[in-house]
Design a protein around this motif. Structure first.
Motif, PDB file in Angstrom:
ATOM      1  N   GLY A 109       0.823  -1.203   0.000  1.00 49.17           N
ATOM      2  CA  GLY A 109       0.000   0.000   0.000  1.00 49.17           C
ATOM      3  C   GLY A 109       0.858   1.254   0.000  1.00 49.17           C
ATOM      4  O   GLY A 109       2.071   1.216  -0.225  1.00 49.17           O
ATOM      5  N   THR A 110       0.223   2.374   0.272  1.00 46.88           N
ATOM      6  CA  THR A 110       0.909   3.665   0.297  1.00 46.88           C
ATOM      7  C   THR A 110       1.884   3.774   1.459  1.00 46.88           C
ATOM      8  O   THR A 110       2.962   4.351   1.338  1.00 46.88           O
ATOM      9  N   HIS A 111       1.501   3.214   2.605  1.00 45.81           N
ATOM     10  CA  HIS A 111       2.390   3.241   3.765  1.00 45.81           C
ATOM     11  C   HIS A 111       3.518   2.237   3.574  1.00 45.81           C
ATOM     12  O   HIS A 111       3.281   1.075   3.255  1.00 45.81           O
ATOM     13  N   LEU A 112       4.735   2.698   3.789  1.00 47.14           N
ATOM     14  CA  LEU A 112       5.923   1.893   3.537  1.00 47.14           C
ATOM     15  C   LEU A 112       6.556   1.415   4.828  1.00 47.14           C
ATOM     16  O   LEU A 112       6.510   2.105   5.855  1.00 47.14           O
ATOM     17  N   ILE A 113       7.152   0.229   4.790  1.00 45.09           N
ATOM     18  CA  ILE A 113       7.919  -0.271   5.924  1.00 45.09           C
ATOM     19  C   ILE A 113       9.192   0.564   6.044  1.00 45.09           C
ATOM     20  O   ILE A 113       9.910   0.770   5.064  1.00 45.09           O
ATOM     21  N   GLY A 114       9.428   1.080   7.234  1.00 41.71           N
ATOM     22  CA  GLY A 114      10.564   1.959   7.460  1.00 41.71           C
ATOM     23  C   GLY A 114      10.197   3.427   7.411  1.00 41.71           C
ATOM     24  O   GLY A 114      10.992   4.279   7.795  1.00 41.71           O
ATOM     25  N   THR A 115       8.987   3.727   6.931  1.00 42.30           N
ATOM     26  CA  THR A 115       8.517   5.122   6.908  1.00 42.30           C
ATOM     27  C   THR A 115       7.353   5.274   7.883  1.00 42.30           C
ATOM     28  O   THR A 115       7.491   5.848   8.954  1.00 42.30           O
ATOM     29  N   GLY A 144       8.974   7.873  12.871  1.00 39.61           N
ATOM     30  CA  GLY A 144       8.550   8.129  11.488  1.00 39.61           C
ATOM     31  C   GLY A 144       7.910   9.501  11.347  1.00 39.61           C
ATOM     32  O   GLY A 144       7.517  10.132  12.339  1.00 39.61           O
ATOM     33  N   PRO A 145       7.776   9.988  10.108  1.00 37.98           N
ATOM     34  CA  PRO A 145       7.229  11.330   9.896  1.00 37.98           C
ATOM     35  C   PRO A 145       5.752  11.438  10.222  1.00 37.98           C
ATOM     36  O   PRO A 145       5.239  12.525  10.445  1.00 37.98           O
ATOM     37  N   GLU A 146       5.055  10.316  10.232  1.00 35.43           N
ATOM     38  CA  GLU A 146       3.634  10.326  10.557  1.00 35.43           C
ATOM     39  C   GLU A 146       3.251   8.962  11.090  1.00 35.43           C
ATOM     40  O   GLU A 146       4.058   8.021  11.083  1.00 35.43           O
ATOM     41  N   GLY A 147       2.010   8.816  11.561  1.00 31.72           N
ATOM     42  CA  GLY A 147       1.563   7.538  12.092  1.00 31.72           C
ATOM     43  C   GLY A 147       1.209   6.557  10.984  1.00 31.72           C
ATOM     44  O   GLY A 147       1.318   6.863   9.797  1.00 31.72           O
ATOM     45  N   ASN A 148       0.754   5.364  11.395  1.00 32.07           N
ATOM     46  CA  ASN A 148       0.391   4.354  10.405  1.00 32.07           C
ATOM     47  C   ASN A 148      -1.114   4.165  10.265  1.00 32.07           C
ATOM     48  O   ASN A 148      -1.571   3.249   9.577  1.00 32.07           O
ATOM     49  N   GLY A 149      -1.911   5.004  10.921  1.00 33.73           N
ATOM     50  CA  GLY A 149      -3.353   4.951  10.716  1.00 33.73           C
ATOM     51  C   GLY A 149      -3.692   5.283   9.269  1.00 33.73           C
ATOM     52  O   GLY A 149      -2.960   6.007   8.592  1.00 33.73           O
ATOM     53  N   GLY A 150      -4.806   4.745   8.790  1.00 33.20           N
ATOM     54  CA  GLY A 150      -5.221   5.025   7.419  1.00 33.20           C
ATOM     55  C   GLY A 150      -6.179   3.960   6.921  1.00 33.20           C
ATOM     56  O   GLY A 150      -6.627   3.091   7.669  1.00 33.20           O
ATOM     57  N   ASP A 151      -6.482   4.034   5.621  1.00 32.37           N
ATOM     58  CA  ASP A 151      -7.439   3.090   5.052  1.00 32.37           C
ATOM     59  C   ASP A 151      -6.731   1.908   4.407  1.00 32.37           C
ATOM     60  O   ASP A 151      -5.514   1.750   4.501  1.00 32.37           O
ATOM     61  N   ALA A 152      -7.503   1.074   3.715  1.00 31.76           N
ATOM     62  CA  ALA A 152      -6.961  -0.159   3.137  1.00 31.76           C
ATOM     63  C   ALA A 152      -5.951   0.109   2.033  1.00 31.76           C
ATOM     64  O   ALA A 152      -5.057  -0.708   1.798  1.00 31.76           O
ATOM     65  N   SER A 153      -6.070   1.246   1.367  1.00 32.27           N
ATOM     66  CA  SER A 153      -5.080   1.564   0.331  1.00 32.27           C
ATOM     67  C   SER A 153      -3.760   2.022   0.950  1.00 32.27           C
ATOM     68  O   SER A 153      -2.706   1.891   0.335  1.00 32.27           O
ATOM     69  N   ASP A 154      -3.808   2.531   2.172  1.00 29.72           N
ATOM     70  CA  ASP A 154      -2.584   2.891   2.901  1.00 29.72           C
ATOM     71  C   ASP A 154      -1.898   1.639   3.453  1.00 29.72           C
ATOM     72  O   ASP A 154      -0.695   1.459   3.305  1.00 29.72           O
ATOM     73  N   ASN A 155      -2.692   0.798   4.118  1.00 28.27           N
ATOM     74  CA  ASN A 155      -2.149  -0.329   4.877  1.00 28.27           C
ATOM     75  C   ASN A 155      -2.518  -1.660   4.228  1.00 28.27           C
ATOM     76  O   ASN A 155      -3.495  -2.313   4.611  1.00 28.27           O
ATOM     77  N   ALA A 156      -1.756  -2.043   3.214  1.00 28.38           N
ATOM     78  CA  ALA A 156      -1.929  -3.337   2.546  1.00 28.38           C
ATOM     79  C   ALA A 156      -0.590  -4.067   2.589  1.00 28.38           C
ATOM     80  O   ALA A 156       0.460  -3.469   2.334  1.00 28.38           O
ATOM     81  N   PHE A 157      -0.628  -5.354   2.926  1.00 34.24           N
ATOM     82  CA  PHE A 157       0.615  -6.095   3.161  1.00 34.24           C
ATOM     83  C   PHE A 157       0.523  -7.525   2.645  1.00 34.24           C
ATOM     84  O   PHE A 157      -0.558  -8.119   2.620  1.00 34.24           O
ATOM     85  N   ASN A 158       1.680  -8.050   2.253  1.00 30.93           N
ATOM     86  CA  ASN A 158       1.846  -9.477   1.978  1.00 30.93           C
ATOM     87  C   ASN A 158       2.531 -10.117   3.175  1.00 30.93           C
ATOM     88  O   ASN A 158       3.568  -9.630   3.635  1.00 30.93           O
ATOM     89  N   LEU A 159       1.958 -11.217   3.651  1.00 33.09           N
ATOM     90  CA  LEU A 159       2.616 -12.054   4.648  1.00 33.09           C
ATOM     91  C   LEU A 159       3.126 -13.283   3.905  1.00 33.09           C
ATOM     92  O   LEU A 159       2.330 -14.106   3.425  1.00 33.09           O
ATOM     93  N   ASN A 160       4.426 -13.386   3.770  1.00 33.08           N
ATOM     94  CA  ASN A 160       5.056 -14.447   2.993  1.00 33.08           C
ATOM     95  C   ASN A 160       5.488 -15.578   3.924  1.00 33.08           C
ATOM     96  O   ASN A 160       6.289 -15.360   4.839  1.00 33.08           O
ATOM     97  N   TRP A 161       4.967 -16.781   3.661  1.00 31.78           N
ATOM     98  CA  TRP A 161       5.194 -17.910   4.550  1.00 31.78           C
ATOM     99  C   TRP A 161       6.345 -18.779   4.059  1.00 31.78           C
ATOM    100  O   TRP A 161       6.508 -19.010   2.859  1.00 31.78           O
ATOM    101  N   THR A 162       7.123 -19.280   5.000  1.00 28.90           N
ATOM    102  CA  THR A 162       8.213 -20.205   4.720  1.00 28.90           C
ATOM    103  C   THR A 162       8.199 -21.271   5.814  1.00 28.90           C
ATOM    104  O   THR A 162       7.741 -21.016   6.927  1.00 28.90           O
ATOM    105  N   MET A 163       8.676 -22.480   5.493  1.00 26.63           N
ATOM    106  CA  MET A 163       8.625 -23.536   6.515  1.00 26.63           C
ATOM    107  C   MET A 163       9.856 -24.425   6.415  1.00 26.63           C
ATOM    108  O   MET A 163      10.264 -24.850   5.323  1.00 26.63           O
ATOM    109  N   GLY A 164      10.455 -24.677   7.574  1.00 24.61           N
ATOM    110  CA  GLY A 164      11.588 -25.585   7.662  1.00 24.61           C
ATOM    111  C   GLY A 164      12.879 -25.040   7.093  1.00 24.61           C
ATOM    112  O   GLY A 164      13.839 -25.796   6.907  1.00 24.61           O
ATOM    113  N   THR A 165      12.947 -23.739   6.859  1.00 28.87           N
ATOM    114  CA  THR A 165      14.120 -23.160   6.184  1.00 28.87           C
ATOM    115  C   THR A 165      15.208 -22.705   7.150  1.00 28.87           C
ATOM    116  O   THR A 165      16.286 -22.294   6.706  1.00 28.87           O
TER     117      THR A 165
END
Length: 202
Positions: A109-115, A144-165
């Motif tokens: 989304g618009t909100h970035l990790i690290g920002t 960060g310069p601002e908070g992370n509140g916002g709508d779904a277009s701001d806060n969208a994420f992929n959770l990438n799964w791995t197993m046994g690695t």
């Protein structure tokens, strides 16, 4: 006679003033706008995941990319997202320790990790090994310069799964080693449920 005429003209003038005068009145309508807090977590894809160990490489090295779960967060306040899961179970006495399951995050989304958003797990090499107790997966970026509140277009994420690695904070033994030493008691089908908890920050 002249005096009488003057009075009549004056009377007509006064009546004309009354006819053309405009009376007005006012009143008001009172509006109240109530902005209530909103906190909403949606799993928008990849709710069901399966990791199949069926080759020696998978038993020895794990599965880098099991799959991806997509989520969105809507919040009027800053927030954090915690994650936990119980050990995998075969429905009997056998388990797979839950720290064999790992996850790492990407912002889409618009909100970035690290920002706006903080996350310590942003690549396969830094995957978080899940535990039975809550761990913070995503939160507001400190400083960060601002908070992370916002709508779904701001806060969208992929959770990438791995197993046994054996990456990041995951179990340091391969699935083969855990089968050999009896930590994993048998072959078969094991399941667990991953819990995501979204909390608004004060």
């Amino acid at each position: 006679m002249k005096k009488f005429t003057l009075i009549i003209v004056l009377g007509i003038s006064l009546m004309s003033g009354k006819i053309f005068a405009q009376d007005t009145d006012t009143d008001v309508v009172n509006f109240t706008a109530i902005l209530s807090s909103v906190l909403n977590l949606n799993v928008t894809g990849g709710q069901d995941q399966t990791a199949t160990f069926d080759t020696p490489d998978k038993y020895n090295l794990g599965i880098d990319a099991v799959g991806t779960t997509t989520i969105t967060i809507e919040s009027t306040a800053d927030w954090d997202l915690k994650i936990n899961a119980a050990d995998f179970s075969d429905g009997g006495t056998n388990i797979i320790p839950i720290d064999n399951l790992g996850v790492w995050c990407e912002a889409t989304g618009t909100h970035l990790i690290g920002t706006e958003v903080g996350c310590d797990f942003t690549a396969l090499a830094t995957s978080m090994g899940l535990t039975a107790t809550d761990q913070t997966l995503l939160n507001v970026q400190t400083g960060g310069p601002e908070g992370n509140g916002g709508d779904a277009s701001d806060n969208a994420f992929n959770l990438n799964w791995t197993m046994g690695t054996m990456q990041g904070s995951m179990n340091t033994l391969s699935v083969f080693q855990q089968l050999s030493n009896g930590t994993i008691g048998a072959l078969g089908t094991y399941t667990t449920t991953v819990n995501l908890t979204l909390t608004a920050l004060p």
